[in-house]
Write a protein that holds these residues in place. Sequence first.
Motif, PDB file in Angstrom:
ATOM      1  N   GLY A  92       1.220  -1.132  -0.100  1.00 37.34           N
ATOM      2  CA  GLY A  92      -0.287  -0.118   0.163  1.00 37.34           C
ATOM      3  C   GLY A  92       0.809   1.658  -0.139  1.00 37.34           C
ATOM      4  N   ALA A  93       1.710   1.479   0.629  1.00 34.49           N
ATOM      5  CA  ALA A  93       3.039   2.522   1.040  1.00 34.49           C
ATOM      6  C   ALA A  93       3.770   2.354  -0.687  1.00 34.49           C
ATOM      7  CB  ALA A  93       3.576   1.678   2.205  1.00 34.49           C
ATOM      8  N   ILE A  94       3.825   1.818  -1.360  1.00 33.30           N
ATOM      9  CA  ILE A  94       4.555   1.787  -2.680  1.00 33.30           C
ATOM     10  C   ILE A  94       4.039   2.309  -3.707  1.00 33.30           C
ATOM     11  CG2 ILE A  94       4.987   0.191  -4.919  1.00 33.30           C
ATOM     12  CD1 ILE A  94       5.959  -1.699  -2.995  1.00 33.30           C
ATOM     13  N   GLN A  95       2.219   2.320  -3.224  1.00 31.77           N
ATOM     14  CA  GLN A  95       1.660   3.057  -4.140  1.00 31.77           C
ATOM     15  C   GLN A  95       1.379   5.274  -3.357  1.00 31.77           C
ATOM     16  OE1 GLN A  95      -2.431   0.174  -3.547  1.00 31.77           O
ATOM     17  NE2 GLN A  95      -2.714   1.910  -5.355  1.00 31.77           N
ATOM     18  N   ALA A  96       1.497   4.630  -2.197  1.00 27.52           N
ATOM     19  CA  ALA A  96       1.853   6.076  -1.872  1.00 27.52           C
ATOM     20  C   ALA A  96       2.849   7.433  -2.056  1.00 27.52           C
ATOM     21  CB  ALA A  96       1.476   6.692  -0.413  1.00 27.52           C
ATOM     22  N   ILE A  97       4.253   5.941  -2.467  1.00 26.49           N
ATOM     23  CA  ILE A  97       5.024   6.581  -2.444  1.00 26.49           C
ATOM     24  C   ILE A  97       5.058   7.129  -4.155  1.00 26.49           C
ATOM     25  CG2 ILE A  97       7.482   6.184  -2.498  1.00 26.49           C
ATOM     26  CD1 ILE A  97       7.255   4.517  -0.330  1.00 26.49           C
ATOM     27  N   GLU A  98       5.061   6.419  -4.712  1.00 29.75           N
ATOM     28  CA  GLU A  98       4.165   6.546  -6.200  1.00 29.75           C
ATOM     29  C   GLU A  98       4.211   7.742  -6.554  1.00 29.75           C
ATOM     30  OE1 GLU A  98       3.297   2.912  -7.613  1.00 29.75           O
ATOM     31  OE2 GLU A  98       5.581   2.507  -8.515  1.00 29.75           O
TER      32      GLU A  98
END
Length: 340
Positions: A252-258
């Motif tokens: 989920g965090a990967i999406q936010a970082i992108e």
Amino acid sequence: MPDLATKLTHRLAIASLTITALLAFSGCEKKPAGDAHASAPKPAADASKAKARIGFSQIGAESDWRKANTDSIQAEAAARGYDLVFVDAQQKQENQIKALRSFIVQDVDVIAFSPVVETGWEPVLKEIKQAGIPVVLTDRAVEVSDPDLFITFIGADFVEEGRRAARVMAKITGGKGSIAELQGTPGSAPAIDRKKGFEEELKNHPDLKIIKTQTGEFTRAKGREVMETFLKSPEGKQIIALYAHNDDMALGAIQAIEEAGLKPGTDIKIISIDAVRPAFDAMIAGKLNCTVECNPLLGPQLFDAIEAVLAKQPVEKRIVTKASVFEQATAAEDIKTRKY
Ligand code: AHR
């Protein structure tokens, strides 16, 4: 307290009486002896062949890990022919307590459960003990003053998982920088222990600091939401690494970082725990740096312990599951042998 054989004989007798009553009620006629179409008389129920009834209270379905854990337990129960009474607590301790009490009423032979949080179990565990039903804990531990309230606890060493994550974190960051942390369910054993182990190891790297920490409740949606607020906060720009207590929150965090225009795995190094397949896909894509394994396939060990309990054989108080650490460099090869 009646022993298992007596309980099973009793249960079979009740089942047979119920069937007879139902047949009588539905107007089924008994065929005369000698009728070629009469069904062959059923052999008397053999209690020694009947399998025990196991009550299992699962936490919910918050992560890929949990789903693999549920599949493993249900498949093992079916393979060994046990009558599994499975109840999903949807993340609520009160639901788990209700399920445990219903297992007492159903007079199951063994109760197994994965406790959503560590504390608050003493009263219900005492009721279960009073009813003479053995308890096996799996995946997560409980904090109780009387260790005799359960027979054994089968699961990973969560503190060690946290230490392992911190060792890799020190290696890939060069031992300095600001870390964000996504914690698991508040009050749960993995959230408490994974934090403890990580912080313990971090003491050897004084230039590595956790500057943001919050629960992401072990879910992708919450992991994404919390990471977004971390990045938008005044300290957001300092974050060079993320430690997530499970893979789902990291994904989920990967999406936010992108979405914030940054490159996960490069601008922000990421380490998480579980080692589920989607984490390997993310490592192969260069978006996740490392995942520390926590094996969810606990069904075989759980039923080995249950069988030992039923046979009144000694069982070790603590059974620790084995696990490895997987890094990006070998992910493409490692994924080939992953089972979950
Ligand atoms: O208790 C095990 C943890 O619970 C797993 O790491 C996490 O993914 C899960 O939901």
